[in-house]
Design a protein around this motif. Sequence first.
Motif, PDB file in Angstrom:
ATOM      1  N   UNK A   1       0.837  -1.202   0.000  1.00 22.01           N
ATOM      2  CA  UNK A   1       0.000   0.000   0.000  1.00 22.01           C
ATOM      3  C   UNK A   1       0.873   1.254   0.000  1.00 22.01           C
ATOM      4  N   UNK A   2       1.946   1.234   0.799  1.00 27.26           N
ATOM      5  CA  UNK A   2       2.853   2.381   0.828  1.00 27.26           C
ATOM      6  C   UNK A   2       3.471   2.606  -0.554  1.00 27.26           C
ATOM      7  N   UNK A   3       3.827   1.520  -1.223  1.00 27.02           N
ATOM      8  CA  UNK A   3       4.365   1.628  -2.581  1.00 27.02           C
ATOM      9  C   UNK A   3       3.317   2.231  -3.514  1.00 27.02           C
ATOM     10  N   UNK A   4       2.081   1.715  -3.446  1.00 20.43           N
ATOM     11  CA  UNK A   4       0.997   2.220  -4.278  1.00 20.43           C
ATOM     12  C   UNK A   4       0.789   3.715  -4.058  1.00 20.43           C
ATOM     13  N   UNK A   5       0.738   4.134  -2.797  1.00 14.26           N
ATOM     14  CA  UNK A   5       0.497   5.547  -2.481  1.00 14.26           C
ATOM     15  C   UNK A   5       1.632   6.438  -2.977  1.00 14.26           C
ATOM     16  N   UNK A   6       2.870   5.940  -2.893  1.00 14.82           N
ATOM     17  CA  UNK A   6       4.023   6.718  -3.356  1.00 14.82           C
ATOM     18  C   UNK A   6       3.951   6.934  -4.865  1.00 14.82           C
ATOM     19  N   UNK A   7       3.641   5.895  -5.600  1.00 18.31           N
ATOM     20  CA  UNK A   7       3.544   6.016  -7.052  1.00 18.31           C
ATOM     21  C   UNK A   7       2.326   6.850  -7.428  1.00 18.31           C
ATOM     22  N   UNK A   8       1.233   6.690  -6.694  1.00 18.61           N
ATOM     23  CA  UNK A   8       0.009   7.438  -6.985  1.00 18.61           C
ATOM     24  C   UNK A   8       0.237   8.939  -6.871  1.00 18.61           C
ATOM     25  N   UNK A   9       1.004   9.361  -5.870  1.00 20.38           N
ATOM     26  CA  UNK A   9       1.275  10.796  -5.703  1.00 20.38           C
ATOM     27  C   UNK A   9       2.036  11.356  -6.899  1.00 20.38           C
ATOM     28  N   UNK A  10       2.928  10.559  -7.474  1.00 20.78           N
ATOM     29  CA  UNK A  10       3.750  11.054  -8.576  1.00 20.78           C
ATOM     30  C   UNK A  10       3.108  10.880  -9.944  1.00 20.78           C
ATOM     31  N   UNK A  11       2.431   9.742 -10.158  1.00 20.54           N
ATOM     32  CA  UNK A  11       2.018   9.393 -11.510  1.00 20.54           C
ATOM     33  C   UNK A  11       0.523   9.174 -11.697  1.00 20.54           C
ATOM     34  N   UNK A  12      -0.240   9.094 -10.619  1.00 24.18           N
ATOM     35  CA  UNK A  12      -1.676   8.871 -10.758  1.00 24.18           C
ATOM     36  C   UNK A  12      -2.083   7.466 -10.343  1.00 24.18           C
ATOM     37  N   UNK A  13      -3.390   7.314 -10.179  1.00 20.30           N
ATOM     38  CA  UNK A  13      -3.932   6.091  -9.625  1.00 20.30           C
ATOM     39  C   UNK A  13      -3.787   4.884 -10.562  1.00 20.30           C
ATOM     40  N   UNK A  14      -4.055   5.074 -11.835  1.00 25.07           N
ATOM     41  CA  UNK A  14      -4.000   3.950 -12.779  1.00 25.07           C
ATOM     42  C   UNK A  14      -2.574   3.435 -12.951  1.00 25.07           C
TER      43      UNK A  14
END
Length: 137
Positions: A17-30
């Motif tokens: 989840x932490x990985x997902x949230x980190x990428x989501x902040x930079x590149x978006x949810x998809x």
Amino acid sequence: MLVEAAWAAARVPGPLRAFFLRIQRRRGQQVAAVATARKLAVIVWHLLAKAEDYAWTRPALLEAKLRKVELAAGQPAVAGRQQGRAHAYNSKAVRDRERAWLEQTEKAYALFVANWQTKPPQGCTGATTGTRSSKAT
């Protein structure tokens, strides 16, 4: 299927989840969902290749799921008031303790990643960073 698993992993506390949230902040949810799916594929490959268990699993939840699969496969249910290996998941205290442990691992991962500092390679002239070296030519 991996993307669906990634969406599920993004909903529960833990390093994924932490990985997902980190990428989501930079590149978006998809993009974060696809990146998490790829990370899941890599994790699964390593677990199968090394014949290891996943380090961040919730033991009581795992036992409850394994017992459910055993019962679905036709293994007989135990009669009486015996407490089997999956009984611990019935305790709210056990579930809360495991969830708190995963929340702690998620925070540790986020802190670990936040402390990353990109350093230029040794002997770098600055061409990659756009700065010039102070050396005289």
